[in-house]
Design a protein around this motif. Structure first.
Motif, PDB file in Angstrom:
ATOM      1  N   ASP D  66     -10.048 103.660  26.486  1.00 28.63           N
ATOM      2  CA  ASP D  66      -9.182 103.844  27.655  1.00 28.63           C
ATOM      3  C   ASP D  66      -7.720 103.711  27.231  1.00 28.63           C
ATOM      4  OD1 ASP D  66      -7.648 103.446  29.960  1.00 28.63           O
ATOM      5  OD2 ASP D  66      -9.354 102.584  31.042  1.00 28.63           O
ATOM      6  N   CYS D  68      -4.921 104.307  28.820  1.00 29.32           N
ATOM      7  CA  CYS D  68      -4.023 103.632  29.778  1.00 29.32           C
ATOM      8  C   CYS D  68      -4.101 102.123  29.623  1.00 29.32           C
ATOM      9  CB  CYS D  68      -4.389 104.011  31.209  1.00 29.32           C
ATOM     10  SG  CYS D  68      -4.038 105.733  31.551  1.00 29.32           S
ATOM     11  N   LYS D  71      -2.461 100.956  26.419  1.00 28.88           N
ATOM     12  CA  LYS D  71      -0.999 100.972  26.590  1.00 28.88           C
ATOM     13  C   LYS D  71      -0.545  99.760  27.399  1.00 28.88           C
ATOM     14  CE  LYS D  71       2.089 104.804  27.150  1.00 28.88           C
ATOM     15  NZ  LYS D  71       2.061 106.213  27.588  1.00 28.88           N
ATOM     16  N   GLU D  72      -1.230  99.552  28.514  1.00 25.65           N
ATOM     17  CA  GLU D  72      -0.869  98.488  29.459  1.00 25.65           C
ATOM     18  C   GLU D  72      -1.021  97.091  28.832  1.00 25.65           C
ATOM     19  OE1 GLU D  72      -3.098  99.091  33.153  1.00 25.65           O
ATOM     20  OE2 GLU D  72      -3.305  96.894  33.235  1.00 25.65           O
TER      21      GLU D  72
END
Lengths: 120, 120, 120, 120
Positions: D66, D68, D71-72
């Protein structure tokens, strides 16, 4: 606390040595046990290099597994598990102007994959 | 080659720092992901301490996992996976007269389980 | 989605087999590489048993490492790294009335730590 | 003992399920904790696919992390540690004519990365 404040009690050389040690211990214990065969050595070496390059102060990583040993230890199943004996690795760490290379290689006399540093 | 010959290019303090870094990187990456619940914290802490005490130059290890976090992150399945965020660990290494304590603790600001040294 | 809804396409026996396989694969790859010596075998066996007992459907775990092999493979450093060759493990899983025991043991002919099931 | 003799007490479908479970448990616990950033996702996914393809009965592996979430969760250090929450993986196993796909995906309600099978 700022990241740098954690390291006020170390010289640049000491911290380069510290981060080299951390990354070598990390690499060894993260990846020992990974299924590997002669045909997958190369993708595993590259993925490990990219992964360890992310760690603090690491500026270069060279991972070279012992192809003969992997071939020899592959079972009738066609593969084996990665061990410390197969590892030839150099990790270079840099803090300001201080550069250290941390190495692992298998010492036959000691029967042990030993970690040590080389000067740059 | 004799074990000691590998370390001629380091001071006692540098080697204590190096071995502390190796053992902390090893501990983190060996045990992250281990299934853990509030009721198994204690046996896991003891086994990790005994295991890391075997590593070169290590003379003391204290492993303390964050019970609140383990409780909070346990799913409906009743357990969770060990993460760096849960770790409070001190590893003491000694080379001749030089003694160093390597620590890991989670820094909320950095959102990062940071490794650093304390003097003895 | 409810946990049970994930398993509507499996019989109880199939799911007991599935969960046994997951837990054996998990155990092997989580703990291979752990520093171990004759004197730490017992705390490591207990911690692994407690940890794997947390996994879904697991009702019993027996971990027995090969003491002779650990002694024999211990280097001048006084310890070695846990390998699949040292493992004798049984994990019992239960879904409703169906009970399965998943085993790992080293097969000398195959040169391979093989995983298989036993009926109860 | 011949490899096949170990599996006389399982149907082809049961063994496909068993091997799928083993490989998913293996993958999870081998690679959780690996340093990863948005820029290294792809080499890590490929190396894991190639590695798990070596395991018995595995004929296809698709690893998708994943982006995202990676990154998060990347700290100020620019990377994070791989967790079960980031994993979307399918492993296909085949025994004679029986083919099974074993999946892992994160279930928000259960707060748990659940492993289950899909028919082919």
């Amino acid at each position: 606390m700022n990241e740098k404040d954690y390291f006020r009690n170390m010289t640049d050389r000491e911290r380069a040595i510290f981060e080299g040690g951390i990354s070598m211990g990390a690499l060894f214990h993260q990846f020992v046990g990974t299924p590997v065969s002669v045909s997958t050595i190369s993708s595993l070496e590259r993925a490990i290099e990219e992964s360890i390059l992310l760690q603090p102060a690491v500026v270069d990583v060279t991972v070279k597994f012992d192809e003969c040993l992997i071939k020899e230890q592959s079972s009738v199943m066609g593969y084996t598990s990665l061990t410390g004996e197969m590892m030839n690795i150099k990790i270079t760490t840099k803090i300001n102007e201080k550069i250290i290379t941390t190495c692992i290689s298998y010492d036959e006399d000691l029967q042990y994959p030993i970690m040590y540093i080389e000067e740059q």
